[in-house]
Design a protein around this motif. Structure first.
Motif, short mmCIF file in Angstrom:
data_model
loop_
_atom_site.label_atom_id
_atom_site.label_comp_id
_atom_site.label_asym_id
_atom_site.label_seq_id
_atom_site.Cartn_x
_atom_site.Cartn_y
_atom_site.Cartn_z
N PRO A 260 -2.93 -20.06 -16.43
CA PRO A 260 -2.79 -21.35 -15.27
C PRO A 260 -2.17 -20.78 -14.18
N LEU A 261 -1.71 -20.09 -13.84
CA LEU A 261 -1.17 -19.69 -12.77
C LEU A 261 -2.99 -18.83 -11.31
N PHE A 262 -4.22 -17.67 -12.93
CA PHE A 262 -4.86 -17.68 -11.98
C PHE A 262 -5.76 -18.88 -11.94
N ALA A 263 -5.66 -19.68 -12.58
CA ALA A 263 -6.57 -21.07 -12.65
C ALA A 263 -5.81 -21.95 -11.38
N ARG A 264 -4.77 -21.63 -11.03
CA ARG A 264 -3.78 -22.68 -9.73
C ARG A 264 -5.34 -21.38 -8.23
N LEU A 265 -5.11 -20.31 -8.76
CA LEU A 265 -5.35 -19.71 -7.48
C LEU A 265 -6.98 -19.89 -6.98
N VAL A 266 -7.82 -19.80 -8.46
CA VAL A 266 -9.59 -20.13 -8.28
C VAL A 266 -9.11 -21.39 -7.90
N ALA A 267 -8.78 -22.69 -7.94
CA ALA A 267 -8.63 -24.16 -7.93
C ALA A 267 -8.47 -24.13 -5.87
N ALA A 268 -6.93 -23.26 -5.82
CA ALA A 268 -6.81 -23.38 -4.26
C ALA A 268 -8.22 -22.90 -3.52
N LEU B 140 -15.05 -12.20 -9.16
CA LEU B 140 -13.87 -12.14 -9.51
C LEU B 140 -13.55 -10.68 -8.53
N GLY B 141 -13.77 -9.81 -8.11
CA GLY B 141 -13.28 -8.67 -7.51
C GLY B 141 -13.19 -8.86 -5.87
N ARG B 142 -13.54 -10.42 -5.14
CA ARG B 142 -13.63 -10.09 -3.34
C ARG B 142 -12.13 -9.06 -3.09
N GLY B 143 -10.97 -9.12 -3.77
CA GLY B 143 -9.74 -9.39 -3.59
C GLY B 143 -9.70 -7.86 -3.13
N PHE B 144 -10.18 -6.84 -4.09
CA PHE B 144 -10.49 -5.54 -3.64
C PHE B 144 -11.54 -4.77 -3.24
N ASP B 145 -12.67 -5.73 -2.81
CA ASP B 145 -13.66 -5.19 -2.03
C ASP B 145 -13.26 -5.65 -0.06
N ARG C 224 -4.15 -3.60 5.83
CA ARG C 224 -4.64 -3.41 8.13
C ARG C 224 -3.79 -4.04 8.83
N THR C 225 -3.83 -5.24 7.47
CA THR C 225 -2.44 -6.05 8.13
C THR C 225 -1.07 -6.32 7.92
N GLY C 226 -1.27 -5.93 7.03
CA GLY C 226 0.25 -5.85 6.12
C GLY C 226 0.20 -7.13 5.15
N ALA C 227 -0.77 -7.66 4.85
CA ALA C 227 -0.84 -8.57 3.64
C ALA C 227 -0.56 -8.25 2.57
N PHE C 228 -0.91 -7.12 1.91
CA PHE C 228 -0.84 -6.39 0.70
C PHE C 228 0.78 -6.20 0.75
N ASP C 229 1.81 -5.92 1.54
CA ASP C 229 3.05 -6.16 1.05
C ASP C 229 3.56 -7.62 1.02
N ARG C 230 3.07 -8.50 1.26
CA ARG C 230 3.85 -10.03 0.94
C ARG C 230 3.51 -10.58 -0.68
N LEU C 231 1.92 -9.28 -1.10
CA LEU C 231 1.76 -9.29 -2.60
C LEU C 231 2.86 -8.77 -3.75
N LEU C 232 3.42 -7.03 -2.64
CA LEU C 232 4.29 -6.58 -3.62
C LEU C 232 5.60 -6.99 -3.93
N ALA D 222 1.99 -10.17 -11.07
CA ALA D 222 0.69 -8.98 -10.86
C ALA D 222 -0.25 -8.92 -9.98
N LEU D 223 -0.12 -7.62 -9.07
CA LEU D 223 -0.96 -8.01 -7.71
C LEU D 223 -2.80 -7.79 -8.38
N THR D 224 -2.55 -7.67 -10.16
CA THR D 224 -4.27 -7.50 -10.16
C THR D 224 -4.40 -8.78 -9.61
N LEU D 225 -4.15 -9.58 -10.66
CA LEU D 225 -3.75 -11.55 -11.08
C LEU D 225 -4.03 -11.90 -9.92
N GLN D 226 -3.51 -11.54 -8.78
CA GLN D 226 -3.55 -12.12 -6.99
C GLN D 226 -4.29 -11.76 -6.24
N LEU D 227 -5.26 -10.57 -6.82
CA LEU D 227 -6.10 -10.47 -5.76
C LEU D 227 -8.09 -10.55 -6.28
#
Length: 267
Positions: free
Chosen positions: A5-13, A78-83, A91-99, A104-109
């Protein structure tokens, strides 16, 4: 909230964000469709000039082209976040917010920026598979449909694994490495043709190092119902897509090591 459900919400957003500019999304999708269409024309021109390549006809090669492009379209979505991990997150520090988020990091990316434009390549690949079906006389039975879906899943896992490795390397470089395109876009180009036409060392590279042949060549030979000129038994095509999942598992193992030793860029 559960993982799916969380992944679906990220996709919908992500899709809602692109829907605000429908003309832009449509033009990008059409652009990718036409860009890959030029590759199709190049393949057709090659076979129109020479008739066949090492005994392979255009309908048979079209199946390789269609399968590998569908695989990459799914993985690229699916892999745009890793790309873009290096440029948009590290470089922007946004990864620290994900942590800091309890997810799960992989789910967010993987839920980051699912581009509608990838449908252009996906549609192009499906149309070419349709052409291959008619031209090469492929018989779609429940078994062959299952094999095609298995191959696409294995191929998508392989290309996603390459993108995960690219993201992992970004921990050291703080950049999104363009050199990874050698394996992604270069892999798509190499996978569009039968493995048998390449030199021995390149065949071994595409089989044992980056197992593109396992997810594209051997399943396609099984779908075409023709003997492998390299001598592999018929059952190999039905099992070889597993190599794509093994590659993805190894990539995520490397990713976990990269995350463990990650230090913030200080941005």
């Amino acid at each position: 909230m559960g993982t799916l459900p969380l992944f679906a919400r990220l996709v919908a957003a992500s899709l809602r964000g692109q829907a605000r500019y429908p003309e832009s999304a449509l033009m990008l999708t059409l652009g990718q469709f036409l860009a890959t269409g030029i590759e199709v024309i190049a393949v057709w021109a090659l076979f129109h000039r020479f008739g066949d390549v090492a005994g392979w006809r255009i309908g048979e090669v079209a199946l390789f082209y269609g399968l590998v492009n569908v695989m990459f379209a799914v993985a690229d979505t699916l892999g745009r976040g890793f790309d873009v991990l290096g440029t948009e997150f590290l470089r922007t520090g946004a990864f620290d917010r994900l942590l800091l988020r309890p997810r799960a990091l992989t789910l967010q990316l993987m839920g980051h920026d699912l581009r509608v434009s990838r449908l252009g390549r996906l549609l192009q690949g499906l149309l070419v598979i349709g052409f291959a079906t008619v031209s090469a006389g492929i018989a779609w039975t429940p078994a062959t449909v299952a094999l095609a879906l298995f191959a696409v899943a294995g191929g998508a896992a392989l290309f996603l694994g390459i993108l995960v490795l690219q993201g992992t390397l970004s921990f050291r470089t703080i950049e999104s490495l363009e050199v990874a395109n050698v394996l992604t876009y270069g892999g798509v180009e190499a996978g569009q043709y039968p493995l048998a036409i390449y030199e021995r060392w390149f065949r071994q590279l595409l089989t044992f190092v980056v197992p593109l042949a396992c997810v594209a060549y051997y399943p396609a030979v099984a779908l075409l119902g023709r003997p492998d000129p390299l001598g592999a038994p018929a059952w190999v095509g039905w099992m070889s897509p597993l190599a794509g999942f093994a590659f993805l598992a190894a990539s995520f193992a490397a990713w976990r090591v990269g995350v463990r030793y990650y230090t913030s860029s200080g941005s």
